[in-house]
Write an enzyme that holds these catalytic residues in place. Structure first.
Site, PDB file in Angstrom:
ATOM      1  N   ASP A   1       1.377 -14.449-109.380  1.00  0.00           N
ATOM      2  CA  ASP A   1       1.861 -13.858-108.130  1.00  0.00           C
ATOM      3  C   ASP A   1       1.024 -12.678-107.645  1.00  0.00           C
ATOM      4  OD1 ASP A   1       2.557 -12.100-110.118  1.00  0.00           O
ATOM      5  OD2 ASP A   1       4.556 -11.664-109.321  1.00  0.00           O
ATOM      6  N   GLU A   2      -0.148 -12.471-108.241  1.00  0.00           N
ATOM      7  CA  GLU A   2      -0.953 -11.313-107.856  1.00  0.00           C
ATOM      8  C   GLU A   2      -2.439 -11.663-107.915  1.00  0.00           C
ATOM      9  OE1 GLU A   2      -1.183  -6.762-109.472  1.00  0.00           O
ATOM     10  OE2 GLU A   2       0.809  -7.678-109.255  1.00  0.00           O
TER      11      GLU A   2
ATOM     12  N   ASP B   1       0.191  -8.858-103.686  1.00  0.00           N
ATOM     13  CA  ASP B   1       1.321  -9.161-104.554  1.00  0.00           C
ATOM     14  C   ASP B   1       2.416  -9.838-103.743  1.00  0.00           C
ATOM     15  OD1 ASP B   1       3.011  -8.723-107.066  1.00  0.00           O
ATOM     16  OD2 ASP B   1       4.217  -7.715-105.539  1.00  0.00           O
TER      17      ASP B   1
END
Length: 419
Positions: free
Chosen positions: A115-116, A16
């Site tokens: 974003d992950e 993350d």
């Protein structure tokens, strides 16, 4: 009791990027993402605009977080408020995925969101070291090459790697959970909404059943959970035991149960005629998504949320039609029926539409009373082809050119925000 010896013990990293939007914007402005005071908001021109991301320091000192409003941000000269740059954010996310390819093949990467990501590192330990060493390597590469801070959770499956990330790794940088940590760390989690996959509404339902922690969920009789929630009850039970048999790289479309679109309107819509205009635009989008995957559906759902000035509230209703469809006007006519039946003549602020009960769009039942049905279906695919070649705004319905229309503005956005 679950016999963990019978379960696969993989090495999965959940990576993350901390406050990704805010960190990217900070780096672009030449600022330190960990120590600057920066907020990315949906639209800097609107005081009520939502904060999409806040830098860690802004969160820590001022309590501003994702979901806060622009007017809640203090008038402090140290704080910078910027518009989103979605094209930049997506480009950086793509480059980070390329970085992951250095360590594992693409089949071992699952991009969960911008974003992950999940990465399975089984089989590459002889090249890069154990899972912890690989996690620190990737984390160091992202900080050195992109100046972006990150955290990495490691687990034997996707579920535990994600929960490890949220509970431990975001504090320490890198952390690892195994099945031995389930009883001590997972079962102590409460409220239940801190558990990945349990939202506020489900949490309230479980609380009414006397379940307030993950440990209590794990101890609840499986047959009662299945009776209450069906298949989801089975998943809840085994997730509480840390069991997740999901595979990285499984096709996302497999098991697709609906196509939908929801929208928070930029202003209140007190005129039902204007609401109907937006419903038509959204039906066009939902039908287009279904056609893109060559699917059709029988159940059409409409959700309407009223303005805060009306003390909130709203309705969500569904109707199942005789034949599967992905024709825009079929969806629109059904939505209009639901709207006319349940609308309370209040000011509208949110609209959601979905198409479910999905089937393959490979055949059509002819209807004596709808002789143009096949032409309407083919017209939809033809319009999609034009939009695919020339852009989503190449063909718009007339309602999009009224004051109520939102499609023209949304066509200029990426991910719902400024590109």
């Amino acid at each position: 009791m679950v016999d963990y010896n019978q379960l696969p013990k993989k090495k999965i990293l959940c990576i993350d990027m901390k406050s990704f939007y805010a960190s990217c914007a900070a780096v672009f402005l030449g600022l330190d993402p960990l120590h600057c005071y920066l907020a990315v908001v949906g639209n800097t021109d609107r005081e009520g605009s939502i904060v999409l991301a806040a830098s860690p320091q802004l969160k820590k000192e001022f309590g501003i977080k994702t979901g806060s409003r622009k007017f809640e941000i203090p008038k402090d000269p140290r704080i910078q408020i910027v518009d989103p740059r979605m094209a930049l954010f997506v480009r950086v996310s793509t480059e980070l995925t390329r970085l992951f390819h250095r360590y594992v093949p693409k089949e071992a990467i699952h991009t969960y969101s911008v974003d992950e990501s999940f990465i399975q590192v089984d089989g590459v330990e002889h090249l890069w070291g154990d899972a912890r060493e690989i996690a620190w390597r990737i984390k160091g590469d992202m900080e050195r090459e992109f100046q972006l801070p990150s955290a990495v959770g490691i687990g034997p499956n996707l579920l535990l790697s994600k929960i490890c990330l949220d509970i431990d790794a975001k504090k320490t940088g890198v952390a690892e959970w195994t099945y031995h940590d389930v009883e001590k760390k997972l079962w102590s989690l409460k409220p239940l909404s801190t558990m990945w996959g349990i939202g506020r509404r489900l949490e309230k339902t479980l609380n009414k059943m006397g379940i307030f922690s993950v440990g209590q969920l794990a101890g609840y009789p499986l047959e009662l959970l299945e009776k209450k929630f069906g298949v989801m009850g089975n998943q809840l039970y085994y997730h509480a035991w840390g069991v997740d048999l999901s595979e990285i790289g499984a096709p996302i479309m497999q098991g697709q149960i609906s196509f939908g679109k929801s929208q928070i309107l930029l202003r209140d819509y007190p005129d039902p005629k204007e609401v109907r205009h937006v419903i038509l635009e959204m039906c066009e989008e939902v039908a287009r998504r279904a056609r893109y995957h060559q699917k059709a559906g029988r159940t059409i759902s409409l959700g309407i949320g009223y303005s805060r000035d009306e003390m909130g509230g709203g309705f969500s209703r569904s109707r199942t039609i005789a034949q599967p469809t992905n024709v825009t006007m079929d969806l629109y006519c059904t939505c209009l029926e639901l709207f006319e039946e349940f609308y309370e003549n209040k000011t509208v602020r949110t609209i959601s539409i979905s198409l479910s009960n999905i089937k393959d769009d490979c055949e059509m039942q002819l209807d004596l009373f709808q002789p143009n049905r096949e032409k309407d279906r083919s017209l939809g695919y033809a319009m999609d082809a034009i939009r695919g070649k020339y852009g989503s705004s190449a063909l718009l319905r007339a309602v999009s050119y009224t004051n109520a229309g939102t499609a023209r503005q949304r066509a200029a956005l990426l991910g719902g925000h400024k590109a």
